[in-house]
Design a protein around this motif. Structure first.
Motif, PDB file in Angstrom:
ATOM      1  N   GLN A 253       2.121   5.001   0.130  1.00  0.00           N
ATOM      2  CA  GLN A 253       0.766   5.091  -0.209  1.00  0.00           C
ATOM      3  C   GLN A 253       0.155   3.811   0.103  1.00  0.00           C
ATOM      4  N   PHE A 254      -1.064   4.326   0.692  1.00  0.00           N
ATOM      5  CA  PHE A 254      -1.963   2.861   1.074  1.00  0.00           C
ATOM      6  C   PHE A 254      -3.273   2.848   0.223  1.00  0.00           C
ATOM      7  N   SER A 255      -3.418   3.463  -0.951  1.00  0.00           N
ATOM      8  CA  SER A 255      -4.625   3.495  -1.499  1.00  0.00           C
ATOM      9  C   SER A 255      -4.340   2.088  -2.699  1.00  0.00           C
ATOM     10  N   LEU A 256      -5.513   1.718  -3.096  1.00  0.00           N
ATOM     11  CA  LEU A 256      -5.396   0.499  -3.893  1.00  0.00           C
ATOM     12  C   LEU A 256      -6.244   0.865  -5.157  1.00  0.00           C
ATOM     13  N   THR A 257      -5.411   1.213  -6.306  1.00  0.00           N
ATOM     14  CA  THR A 257      -6.147   1.760  -7.492  1.00  0.00           C
ATOM     15  C   THR A 257      -6.295   0.597  -8.379  1.00  0.00           C
ATOM     16  N   LYS A 258      -7.046   0.895  -9.759  1.00  0.00           N
ATOM     17  CA  LYS A 258      -7.156  -0.319 -10.705  1.00  0.00           C
ATOM     18  C   LYS A 258      -5.662  -0.655 -11.245  1.00  0.00           C
ATOM     19  N   ALA A 259      -4.867   0.352 -11.217  1.00  0.00           N
ATOM     20  CA  ALA A 259      -3.519   0.135 -11.843  1.00  0.00           C
ATOM     21  C   ALA A 259      -2.772  -1.153 -10.724  1.00  0.00           C
ATOM     22  N   ASP A 260      -3.241  -1.389  -9.574  1.00  0.00           N
ATOM     23  CA  ASP A 260      -2.699  -2.005  -8.470  1.00  0.00           C
ATOM     24  C   ASP A 260      -3.513  -3.404  -8.666  1.00  0.00           C
TER      25      ASP A 260
ATOM     26  N   ARG B  23      -8.182  -7.984  -0.272  1.00  0.00           N
ATOM     27  CA  ARG B  23      -7.689  -6.589  -0.743  1.00  0.00           C
ATOM     28  C   ARG B  23      -7.200  -5.527   0.376  1.00  0.00           C
ATOM     29  N   GLU B  24      -7.747  -5.557   1.632  1.00  0.00           N
ATOM     30  CA  GLU B  24      -7.509  -5.037   2.686  1.00  0.00           C
ATOM     31  C   GLU B  24      -6.010  -5.188   2.975  1.00  0.00           C
ATOM     32  N   PHE B  25      -5.687  -6.515   3.172  1.00  0.00           N
ATOM     33  CA  PHE B  25      -4.404  -7.164   3.775  1.00  0.00           C
ATOM     34  C   PHE B  25      -3.366  -6.556   2.673  1.00  0.00           C
ATOM     35  N   PHE B  26      -3.550  -6.688   1.247  1.00  0.00           N
ATOM     36  CA  PHE B  26      -2.687  -6.269   0.226  1.00  0.00           C
ATOM     37  C   PHE B  26      -2.349  -4.828   0.269  1.00  0.00           C
ATOM     38  N   ARG B  27      -3.457  -4.120   0.401  1.00  0.00           N
ATOM     39  CA  ARG B  27      -3.428  -2.666   0.682  1.00  0.00           C
ATOM     40  C   ARG B  27      -2.560  -2.304   1.570  1.00  0.00           C
ATOM     41  N   LEU B  28      -2.508  -2.921   2.799  1.00  0.00           N
ATOM     42  CA  LEU B  28      -1.713  -2.281   4.245  1.00  0.00           C
ATOM     43  C   LEU B  28      -0.510  -3.183   3.949  1.00  0.00           C
ATOM     44  N   ASN B  29      -0.234  -4.151   3.358  1.00  0.00           N
ATOM     45  CA  ASN B  29       1.115  -4.994   3.613  1.00  0.00           C
ATOM     46  C   ASN B  29       2.141  -4.999   2.498  1.00  0.00           C
ATOM     47  N   ARG B  30       1.371  -4.425   1.146  1.00  0.00           N
ATOM     48  CA  ARG B  30       2.404  -4.907   0.129  1.00  0.00           C
ATOM     49  C   ARG B  30       3.835  -4.278   0.053  1.00  0.00           C
ATOM     50  N   GLN B  31       4.144  -3.213   1.042  1.00  0.00           N
ATOM     51  CA  GLN B  31       5.341  -2.484   0.811  1.00  0.00           C
ATOM     52  C   GLN B  31       6.244  -3.562   1.737  1.00  0.00           C
ATOM     53  N   ARG B  32       5.787  -4.683   2.237  1.00  0.00           N
ATOM     54  CA  ARG B  32       6.763  -5.654   2.877  1.00  0.00           C
ATOM     55  C   ARG B  32       7.111  -6.973   1.774  1.00  0.00           C
ATOM     56  N   LEU B  33       6.462  -6.710   0.609  1.00  0.00           N
ATOM     57  CA  LEU B  33       6.883  -7.650  -0.205  1.00  0.00           C
ATOM     58  C   LEU B  33       8.079  -6.881  -0.889  1.00  0.00           C
ATOM     59  N   SER B  34       8.947  -8.056  -1.089  1.00  0.00           N
ATOM     60  CA  SER B  34      10.349  -7.615  -1.746  1.00  0.00           C
ATOM     61  C   SER B  34      10.330  -8.016  -2.931  1.00  0.00           C
ATOM     62  N   GLY B  35      10.658  -7.321  -3.905  1.00  0.00           N
ATOM     63  CA  GLY B  35      10.426  -7.212  -5.268  1.00  0.00           C
ATOM     64  C   GLY B  35       9.033  -6.934  -5.992  1.00  0.00           C
ATOM     65  N   ASN B  36       8.949  -7.049  -7.016  1.00  0.00           N
ATOM     66  CA  ASN B  36       7.955  -6.657  -7.950  1.00  0.00           C
ATOM     67  C   ASN B  36       7.277  -7.715  -8.639  1.00  0.00           C
ATOM     68  N   TRP B  37       6.057  -8.087  -7.829  1.00  0.00           N
ATOM     69  CA  TRP B  37       5.222  -9.312  -8.236  1.00  0.00           C
ATOM     70  C   TRP B  37       4.002  -9.058  -8.668  1.00  0.00           C
ATOM     71  N   ASP B  38       3.411  -9.975  -9.784  1.00  0.00           N
ATOM     72  CA  ASP B  38       2.014 -10.050 -10.103  1.00  0.00           C
ATOM     73  C   ASP B  38       1.475 -11.377  -9.198  1.00  0.00           C
TER      74      ASP B  38
ATOM     75  N   ARG C   6       6.634 -16.192   2.231  1.00  0.00           N
ATOM     76  CA  ARG C   6       7.111 -17.027   1.273  1.00  0.00           C
ATOM     77  C   ARG C   6       7.431 -16.498  -0.041  1.00  0.00           C
ATOM     78  N   ILE C   7       6.415 -15.586  -0.832  1.00  0.00           N
ATOM     79  CA  ILE C   7       6.818 -15.057  -1.912  1.00  0.00           C
ATOM     80  C   ILE C   7       8.179 -14.168  -1.882  1.00  0.00           C
ATOM     81  N   SER C   8       8.136 -13.431  -0.831  1.00  0.00           N
ATOM     82  CA  SER C   8       9.309 -12.526  -0.594  1.00  0.00           C
ATOM     83  C   SER C   8      10.604 -13.456  -0.682  1.00  0.00           C
ATOM     84  N   ARG C   9      10.606 -14.653  -0.161  1.00  0.00           N
ATOM     85  CA  ARG C   9      11.709 -15.392   0.149  1.00  0.00           C
ATOM     86  C   ARG C   9      12.225 -15.867  -1.512  1.00  0.00           C
ATOM     87  N   TYR C  10      11.099 -15.862  -2.366  1.00  0.00           N
ATOM     88  CA  TYR C  10      11.791 -16.338  -3.772  1.00  0.00           C
ATOM     89  C   TYR C  10      12.672 -15.507  -4.556  1.00  0.00           C
ATOM     90  N   GLU C  11      12.633 -14.117  -4.260  1.00  0.00           N
ATOM     91  CA  GLU C  11      13.423 -13.327  -5.003  1.00  0.00           C
ATOM     92  C   GLU C  11      14.883 -13.607  -4.453  1.00  0.00           C
TER      93      GLU C  11
END
Length: 117
Positions: A2-9, A68-83, A110-115
């Motif tokens: 999913q590539f949308s960015l909702t308020k919940a995101d 926002r656009e970078f996050f929308r397109l690349n959040r699936q690359r983040l390993s883990g579940n982060w705020d 760098r964030i992905s490596r932390y998990e």
């Protein structure tokens, strides 16, 4: 995928930003600081902070749109579940969209490596 960015995101409440800045870890590079902590939601969430020191409203809004656009397109690359709260440094004013993308990619990697630690 999913590539949308909702308020919940997005992180929208001031109290959540404060908790994240006090209890979260930080990574930074030349243009951005990222405060991040394990998220309570089942998906990654993004908050963006761009102060008036960075520039006038046009420049601040441009940076927020790019993040926002970078996050929308690349959040699936983040390993883990982060705020994640991305804070723009003063140097971020006037940089190209390509540089913003490279800088944010560095922070996300760098964030992905932390998990793993």
């Amino acid at each position: 995928m999913q590539f949308s960015l909702t308020k919940a995101d997005r992180i929208l409440k001031r109290s959540e930003f404060i908790v994240l800045s006090k209890s979260g870890r930080k990574v930074q590079n030349a243009y951005f600081i990222a405060c991040f902590a394990p998220g309570q939601q089942p998906h990654c969430r993004l908050g963006i902070t761009v102060t008036k020191k960075v520039g006038k409203a046009v420049e601040r809004n441009r940076i927020k749109r790019m993040v926002r656009e970078f996050f929308r397109l690349n959040r699936q690359r983040l390993s883990g579940n982060w705020d994640i709260n991305i804070i723009a440094k003063t140097r971020a004013a006037g940089i190209s969209s390509e540089t913003i993308g490279q800088s944010l990619q560095d922070i996300f990697d760098r964030i992905s490596r932390y998990e793993n630690h």
